[in-house]
Scaffold this motif. Sequence first.
Motif, PDB file in Angstrom:
ATOM      1  N   MET A  23       0.839  -1.189   0.000  1.00 26.31           N
ATOM      2  CA  MET A  23       0.000   0.000   0.000  1.00 26.31           C
ATOM      3  C   MET A  23       0.883   1.251   0.000  1.00 26.31           C
ATOM      4  N   PRO A  24       0.481   2.293  -0.711  1.00 24.65           N
ATOM      5  CA  PRO A  24       1.245   3.542  -0.629  1.00 24.65           C
ATOM      6  C   PRO A  24       1.076   4.174   0.748  1.00 24.65           C
ATOM      7  N   THR A  25       2.131   4.767   1.248  1.00 27.50           N
ATOM      8  CA  THR A  25       2.068   5.489   2.516  1.00 27.50           C
ATOM      9  C   THR A  25       1.483   6.880   2.270  1.00 27.50           C
ATOM     10  N   ALA A  26       1.234   7.602   3.351  1.00 27.48           N
ATOM     11  CA  ALA A  26       0.776   8.983   3.199  1.00 27.48           C
ATOM     12  C   ALA A  26       1.830   9.809   2.463  1.00 27.48           C
ATOM     13  N   PHE A  27       3.101   9.552   2.762  1.00 33.67           N
ATOM     14  CA  PHE A  27       4.183  10.239   2.060  1.00 33.67           C
ATOM     15  C   PHE A  27       4.187   9.867   0.574  1.00 33.67           C
ATOM     16  N   GLY A  28       4.010   8.592   0.284  1.00 34.19           N
ATOM     17  CA  GLY A  28       3.972   8.145  -1.107  1.00 34.19           C
ATOM     18  C   GLY A  28       2.849   8.790  -1.886  1.00 34.19           C
ATOM     19  N   ARG A  29       1.678   8.894  -1.268  1.00 33.78           N
ATOM     20  CA  ARG A  29       0.537   9.535  -1.944  1.00 33.78           C
ATOM     21  C   ARG A  29       0.788  11.026  -2.140  1.00 33.78           C
ATOM     22  N   LEU A  30       1.417  11.661  -1.141  1.00 37.49           N
ATOM     23  CA  LEU A  30       1.686  13.097  -1.215  1.00 37.49           C
ATOM     24  C   LEU A  30       2.585  13.433  -2.409  1.00 37.49           C
ATOM     25  N   ILE A  31       3.582  12.596  -2.657  1.00 38.93           N
ATOM     26  CA  ILE A  31       4.542  12.889  -3.722  1.00 38.93           C
ATOM     27  C   ILE A  31       4.161  12.228  -5.043  1.00 38.93           C
ATOM     28  N   PRO A  34      -2.120  10.221  -7.410  1.00 41.52           N
ATOM     29  CA  PRO A  34      -2.820  10.830  -8.552  1.00 41.52           C
ATOM     30  C   PRO A  34      -2.778  12.357  -8.531  1.00 41.52           C
ATOM     31  N   SER A  35      -2.813  12.930  -7.336  1.00 44.30           N
ATOM     32  CA  SER A  35      -2.703  14.380  -7.206  1.00 44.30           C
ATOM     33  C   SER A  35      -1.390  14.759  -6.529  1.00 44.30           C
ATOM     34  N   GLY A  36      -0.368  13.911  -6.712  1.00 41.61           N
ATOM     35  CA  GLY A  36       0.906  14.093  -6.032  1.00 41.61           C
ATOM     36  C   GLY A  36       1.681  15.292  -6.538  1.00 41.61           C
ATOM     37  N   GLN A  37       2.639  15.692  -5.736  1.00 43.79           N
ATOM     38  CA  GLN A  37       3.431  16.878  -6.053  1.00 43.79           C
ATOM     39  C   GLN A  37       4.424  16.648  -7.190  1.00 43.79           C
ATOM     40  N   ASP A  38       4.908  15.408  -7.325  1.00 42.10           N
ATOM     41  CA  ASP A  38       5.969  15.155  -8.301  1.00 42.10           C
ATOM     42  C   ASP A  38       5.962  13.688  -8.743  1.00 42.10           C
ATOM     43  N   PRO A  39       4.932  13.253  -9.453  1.00 44.19           N
ATOM     44  CA  PRO A  39       4.817  11.831  -9.801  1.00 44.19           C
ATOM     45  C   PRO A  39       5.930  11.313 -10.700  1.00 44.19           C
ATOM     46  N   TYR A  40       6.629  12.198 -11.401  1.00 43.48           N
ATOM     47  CA  TYR A  40       7.686  11.763 -12.325  1.00 43.48           C
ATOM     48  C   TYR A  40       9.093  12.081 -11.813  1.00 43.48           C
ATOM     49  N   MET A  41       9.207  12.436 -10.547  1.00 45.48           N
ATOM     50  CA  MET A  41      10.506  12.718  -9.919  1.00 45.48           C
ATOM     51  C   MET A  41      11.313  13.712 -10.745  1.00 45.48           C
ATOM     52  N   TRP A  48      15.719  15.249  -2.405  1.00 47.76           N
ATOM     53  CA  TRP A  48      16.143  15.507  -1.025  1.00 47.76           C
ATOM     54  C   TRP A  48      15.285  14.738  -0.030  1.00 47.76           C
ATOM     55  N   LEU A  49      13.990  14.656  -0.291  1.00 45.41           N
ATOM     56  CA  LEU A  49      13.106  13.886   0.600  1.00 45.41           C
ATOM     57  C   LEU A  49      13.491  12.408   0.617  1.00 45.41           C
ATOM     58  N   LEU A  50      13.743  11.842  -0.560  1.00 46.11           N
ATOM     59  CA  LEU A  50      14.112  10.431  -0.632  1.00 46.11           C
ATOM     60  C   LEU A  50      15.469  10.196   0.034  1.00 46.11           C
ATOM     61  N   HIS A  51      16.389  11.126  -0.155  1.00 51.55           N
ATOM     62  CA  HIS A  51      17.684  11.019   0.527  1.00 51.55           C
ATOM     63  C   HIS A  51      17.488  11.026   2.038  1.00 51.55           C
ATOM     64  N   ILE A 238       3.312  20.032   8.481  1.00 50.56           N
ATOM     65  CA  ILE A 238       4.519  19.580   7.795  1.00 50.56           C
ATOM     66  C   ILE A 238       4.220  19.287   6.326  1.00 50.56           C
ATOM     67  N   SER A 239       3.061  18.683   6.036  1.00 54.78           N
ATOM     68  CA  SER A 239       2.677  18.425   4.646  1.00 54.78           C
ATOM     69  C   SER A 239       2.566  19.729   3.858  1.00 54.78           C
ATOM     70  N   SER A 240       2.053  20.763   4.508  1.00 48.16           N
ATOM     71  CA  SER A 240       1.938  22.064   3.845  1.00 48.16           C
ATOM     72  C   SER A 240       3.314  22.632   3.511  1.00 48.16           C
ATOM     73  N   LEU A 241       4.273  22.436   4.415  1.00 50.20           N
ATOM     74  CA  LEU A 241       5.627  22.903   4.160  1.00 50.20           C
ATOM     75  C   LEU A 241       6.255  22.149   2.992  1.00 50.20           C
ATOM     76  N   ILE A 242       6.007  20.849   2.930  1.00 52.26           N
ATOM     77  CA  ILE A 242       6.535  20.053   1.817  1.00 52.26           C
ATOM     78  C   ILE A 242       5.914  20.512   0.503  1.00 52.26           C
ATOM     79  N   LYS A 243       4.606  20.710   0.498  1.00 54.84           N
ATOM     80  CA  LYS A 243       3.930  21.157  -0.724  1.00 54.84           C
ATOM     81  C   LYS A 243       4.474  22.500  -1.190  1.00 54.84           C
ATOM     82  N   ALA A 244       4.777  23.378  -0.236  1.00 52.62           N
ATOM     83  CA  ALA A 244       5.307  24.697  -0.599  1.00 52.62           C
ATOM     84  C   ALA A 244       6.650  24.584  -1.307  1.00 52.62           C
ATOM     85  N   SER A 245       7.364  23.480  -1.054  1.00 53.30           N
ATOM     86  CA  SER A 245       8.660  23.285  -1.699  1.00 53.30           C
ATOM     87  C   SER A 245       8.537  23.078  -3.200  1.00 53.30           C
TER      88      SER A 245
END
Length: 256
Positions: A23-31, A34-41, A48-51, A238-245
């Motif tokens: 199952m995707p995690t909340a972090f996985g869904r966020l990035i 379907p409405s993720g911030q960066d589905p194609y990396m 930086w998040l993955l690191h 924290i999710s809002s801060l990530i999205k702002a990135s």
Amino acid sequence: MVASIRHWATVTEVIEDDDDRIMPTAFGRLIFGPSGQDPYMEHHATMWLLHWKLCGRATKTTWFWAFNHFGAQTFRRDDLIQGLLKLAASRGWPKASETTVRRDVECFLRTYASPAASFVGAPEDALESPLAELGLVRTVGRRDDYQFARGAKPTLPAGVFAHALHSFWERVGATRTLSFEMIAHEPGSPGRVFLLDEAALADRLVKLEDQTEGLFRWSETAGLRQVVRGGEVDGRAISSLIKASYKKSKNGEMRS
């Protein structure tokens, strides 16, 4: 290939794998959802998040140890191998053979260091890892010589840094304040994992109050340097801060 993707997606907390189902995690869904911030990396924020997910916790021993415990800035491949073998011997890990450790170190270096221009081998072996774009490990001089690139990280967004600070804060169990020394030098800290020198780290922490709308505040009183947490910091903030990135500035560049 599928097993490899499953493994790396699990250790970077993109998916949850309990053997029965994935199952995707909340972090996985966020990035990547379907409405993720960066589905194609495509953005540095994702790298930086993955690191951080990979090296901020001791799940992957070689990765965590190299960034958080290995003291040398310039090193050779065998330095990492021998250091890890000593660690395994001190911990009594029976399965850590030299062959296993050598393969792990090879994988680690290919994760962060770009292949040499003169590389000769199978085409797939010359493919560059996405995390090599972060420039954290450089090849210097001869083929087996490497260097950790400590210093300012211009492509590291403030929101990703704040996420890492919050994760580290929760892990060490600190309450309302966290010292500069811990943030800079404690294993698993943002300073260690992102290879920030003290000047670059202090510069980021000074700006943190404005960048996080008061969630974190820099304090320097009577020679005591620390960060103060402004009340309860929840996952939504924290999710809002990530999205702002991932938001672009007016000139089209990624905001940091």
